[in-house]
Design a protein around this motif. Structure first.
Motif, PDB file in Angstrom:
ATOM      1  N   THR A  89       0.832  -1.208   0.000  1.00 35.53           N
ATOM      2  CA  THR A  89       0.000   0.000   0.000  1.00 35.53           C
ATOM      3  C   THR A  89       0.862   1.253   0.000  1.00 35.53           C
ATOM      4  OG1 THR A  89      -1.723  -1.173   1.246  1.00 35.53           O
ATOM      5  CG2 THR A  89      -1.859   1.227   1.187  1.00 35.53           C
ATOM      6  N   LEU A  90       1.919   1.245   0.804  1.00 34.31           N
ATOM      7  CA  LEU A  90       2.805   2.411   0.881  1.00 34.31           C
ATOM      8  C   LEU A  90       3.477   2.708  -0.460  1.00 34.31           C
ATOM      9  CD1 LEU A  90       4.530   1.866   4.358  1.00 34.31           C
ATOM     10  CD2 LEU A  90       2.787   3.569   3.753  1.00 34.31           C
ATOM     11  N   VAL A  91       3.744   1.659  -1.245  1.00 37.02           N
ATOM     12  CA  VAL A  91       4.373   1.851  -2.551  1.00 37.02           C
ATOM     13  C   VAL A  91       3.474   2.674  -3.466  1.00 37.02           C
ATOM     14  CG1 VAL A  91       5.127   0.666  -4.659  1.00 37.02           C
ATOM     15  CG2 VAL A  91       5.788  -0.231  -2.413  1.00 37.02           C
TER      16      VAL A  91
ATOM     17  N   GLN B 292      -2.843   5.321 -10.563  1.00 32.92           N
ATOM     18  CA  GLN B 292      -3.500   6.283  -9.690  1.00 32.92           C
ATOM     19  C   GLN B 292      -4.676   5.684  -8.927  1.00 32.92           C
ATOM     20  OE1 GLN B 292      -4.541   9.936 -11.653  1.00 32.92           O
ATOM     21  NE2 GLN B 292      -2.494  10.261 -12.504  1.00 32.92           N
ATOM     22  N   THR B 293      -5.066   4.475  -9.285  1.00 32.76           N
ATOM     23  CA  THR B 293      -6.215   3.847  -8.628  1.00 32.76           C
ATOM     24  C   THR B 293      -5.863   2.531  -7.933  1.00 32.76           C
ATOM     25  OG1 THR B 293      -6.836   2.717 -10.695  1.00 32.76           O
ATOM     26  CG2 THR B 293      -7.834   4.868 -10.255  1.00 32.76           C
ATOM     27  N   PHE B 294      -4.692   1.954  -8.268  1.00 29.20           N
ATOM     28  CA  PHE B 294      -4.388   0.616  -7.746  1.00 29.20           C
ATOM     29  C   PHE B 294      -4.144   0.626  -6.243  1.00 29.20           C
ATOM     30  CE2 PHE B 294      -2.280  -3.579  -7.659  1.00 29.20           C
ATOM     31  CZ  PHE B 294      -3.175  -4.267  -8.439  1.00 29.20           C
TER      32      PHE B 294
ATOM     33  N   VAL C 185       8.109  -5.354  -3.305  1.00 27.75           N
ATOM     34  CA  VAL C 185       8.406  -5.791  -4.674  1.00 27.75           C
ATOM     35  C   VAL C 185       7.424  -6.871  -5.152  1.00 27.75           C
ATOM     36  CG1 VAL C 185      10.164  -6.723  -6.219  1.00 27.75           C
ATOM     37  CG2 VAL C 185      10.838  -5.242  -4.312  1.00 27.75           C
ATOM     38  N   ALA C 186       7.418  -8.027  -4.469  1.00 31.30           N
ATOM     39  CA  ALA C 186       6.585  -9.143  -4.928  1.00 31.30           C
ATOM     40  C   ALA C 186       5.103  -8.796  -4.912  1.00 31.30           C
ATOM     41  CB  ALA C 186       6.852 -10.377  -4.071  1.00 31.30           C
ATOM     42  N   SER C 187       4.652  -8.059  -3.867  1.00 26.96           N
ATOM     43  CA  SER C 187       3.243  -7.676  -3.795  1.00 26.96           C
ATOM     44  C   SER C 187       2.993  -6.345  -4.478  1.00 26.96           C
ATOM     45  CB  SER C 187       2.778  -7.598  -2.335  1.00 26.96           C
ATOM     46  OG  SER C 187       2.727  -8.874  -1.751  1.00 26.96           O
ATOM     47  N   GLY C 188       3.724  -5.296  -4.053  1.00 26.26           N
ATOM     48  CA  GLY C 188       3.469  -3.971  -4.594  1.00 26.26           C
ATOM     49  C   GLY C 188       3.624  -3.906  -6.101  1.00 26.26           C
ATOM     50  N   LEU C 189       4.808  -4.179  -6.579  1.00 24.03           N
ATOM     51  CA  LEU C 189       5.052  -4.159  -8.017  1.00 24.03           C
ATOM     52  C   LEU C 189       4.420  -5.360  -8.707  1.00 24.03           C
ATOM     53  CD1 LEU C 189       6.551  -2.785 -10.384  1.00 24.03           C
ATOM     54  CD2 LEU C 189       8.528  -4.222  -9.832  1.00 24.03           C
TER      55      LEU C 189
ATOM     56  N   TYR D 179       1.721  -7.458  -8.074  1.00 27.03           N
ATOM     57  CA  TYR D 179       0.288  -7.554  -8.331  1.00 27.03           C
ATOM     58  C   TYR D 179      -0.202  -6.473  -9.282  1.00 27.03           C
ATOM     59  CZ  TYR D 179      -0.448 -11.380  -5.162  1.00 27.03           C
ATOM     60  OH  TYR D 179      -0.419 -12.627  -4.594  1.00 27.03           O
ATOM     61  N   PHE D 180       0.439  -5.311  -9.243  1.00 26.43           N
ATOM     62  CA  PHE D 180       0.071  -4.256 -10.193  1.00 26.43           C
ATOM     63  C   PHE D 180       0.341  -4.716 -11.623  1.00 26.43           C
ATOM     64  CE2 PHE D 180       1.480  -0.545 -12.723  1.00 26.43           C
ATOM     65  CZ  PHE D 180       0.267   0.116 -12.802  1.00 26.43           C
ATOM     66  N   LEU D 181       1.551  -5.226 -11.871  1.00 20.75           N
ATOM     67  CA  LEU D 181       1.914  -5.651 -13.225  1.00 20.75           C
ATOM     68  C   LEU D 181       1.173  -6.911 -13.647  1.00 20.75           C
ATOM     69  CD1 LEU D 181       5.768  -4.950 -13.252  1.00 20.75           C
ATOM     70  CD2 LEU D 181       3.914  -3.548 -14.185  1.00 20.75           C
ATOM     71  N   TRP D 182       0.933  -7.820 -12.689  1.00 24.25           N
ATOM     72  CA  TRP D 182       0.201  -9.044 -13.030  1.00 24.25           C
ATOM     73  C   TRP D 182      -1.225  -8.715 -13.460  1.00 24.25           C
ATOM     74  CZ3 TRP D 182       1.455 -14.133 -13.659  1.00 24.25           C
ATOM     75  CH2 TRP D 182       0.393 -15.028 -13.772  1.00 24.25           C
ATOM     76  N   ASN D 183      -1.913  -7.874 -12.696  1.00 28.25           N
ATOM     77  CA  ASN D 183      -3.291  -7.528 -13.041  1.00 28.25           C
ATOM     78  C   ASN D 183      -3.349  -6.710 -14.328  1.00 28.25           C
ATOM     79  OD1 ASN D 183      -5.367  -8.429 -10.938  1.00 28.25           O
ATOM     80  ND2 ASN D 183      -3.761  -7.601  -9.636  1.00 28.25           N
TER      81      ASN D 183
END
Length: 285
Positions: free
Chosen positions: A40-42, A174-176, A215-219, A221-225
């Protein structure tokens, strides 16, 4: 497709890191909460606080299921199963994705189911051997994680491709953050109700949590979705199982766990064929 491959390689390391450094040593609810809060902080600096309520609430709900609930099941499974067994029991995710997608679309696609089933067969070839202990409980815990992850992926893909989301023309970055806020709410409630005072005690454990969260979650899940919105449903289903040979390979090379290389190669090639045929079918249509 490139994004899905990139994140598959990134996540391949996560299975072993959790199994080796966190499972049984750090409270699973605290680990989940820490991981989603870091993610979330990312994205918090990029978050558009004027996001239309419908978009924000939808992303919060998707994040609560795909990440929040999924992680609660996922981390518990490492207390019941070994890393290879957790990997093995994720083979049903493609089937859930294909069926949930068709259910939401109010149709039945034999092609999606065939691709998913092919990927399941490839993953089963890799690790379908004798499992020790009370693994059935672990099996159902992993299926809970699989269902949450599958439903979240399909829901995000459908929502981001909907006319309502497109007309708002807000960049996903801006929404993730709303996605991770939803996951944090679920993780926070679970930790408050069920967590124990079993925190990381070494710099390595804190470092693993930092990597997994930022990294694994922040970056990741954004790129995976984002990648999930750019491929066909059949490809998305099959790519979920590409993580299995990658995860087992990391587990073998770094932590010297036993793995049958012939099965790994055969199953991995079958998953690759499923993805390749899905891409071919999508482009042909």
């Amino acid at each position: 497709m490139f994004l899905l491959i990139l994140i598959t390689l990134l996540w391949a390391l996560s299975f072993s890191l959790i199994g080796v450094y966190l499972a049984g040593q750090v409270d699973s609810y605290f680990a989940v909460l820490t991981r989603v809060l870091l993610a979330t902080l990312v994205f918090l600096p990029f978050l558009n606080w004027r996001t239309p309520p419908r978009i924000a609430l939808t992303l919060i709900a998707i994040g609560a299921v795909q990440l929040g609930l999924m992680y609660l099941f996922y981390y518990q499974s490492f207390l019941l199963l070994s890393v290879p067994e957790v990997l093995l029991f994720t083979i049903f995710t493609p089937v859930y994705i294909a069926l949930i997608y068709d259910l939401l679309a109010r149709r039945f696609s034999p092609w999606n189911l065939l691709v998913a089933a092919t990927a399941v067969l490839g993953a089963a070839i890799i690790r379908w051997d004798n499992l020790n202990g009370d693994y059935w409980k672990g099996f159902f815990v992993v299926q809970g994680a699989n269902l949450c992850f599958a439903a979240g992926q399909v829901a995000y893909r459908q929502f981001m491709q909907s006319s309502h989301a497109r007309t708002k023309s807000l960049p996903p970055r801006q929404t993730f953050g709303w996605f991770f806020i939803g996951a944090s709410i679920v993780a926070g409630i679970a930790w408050f109700a069920l967590g124990t005072a079993k925190y990381p005690t070494t710099p390595v454990q804190w470092g693993v949590l930092l990597w997994l969260g930022a990294v694994a979650s922040g970056l990741g899940y954004f790129l995976w979705n984002k990648g999930a919105t750019q491929v066909s449903p059949g490809t998305l289903a099959a790519m979920n199982n590409a993580l299995i040979p990658a995860g087992l390979l990391v587990n073998l090379l770094i932590w010297n766990r036993d793995a049958d290389l012939s099965r790994l190669l055969t199953g991995g090639m079958l998953i690759f064929v499923a993805v390749a045929f899905s891409e071919w079918h999508s482009k042909r249509q």
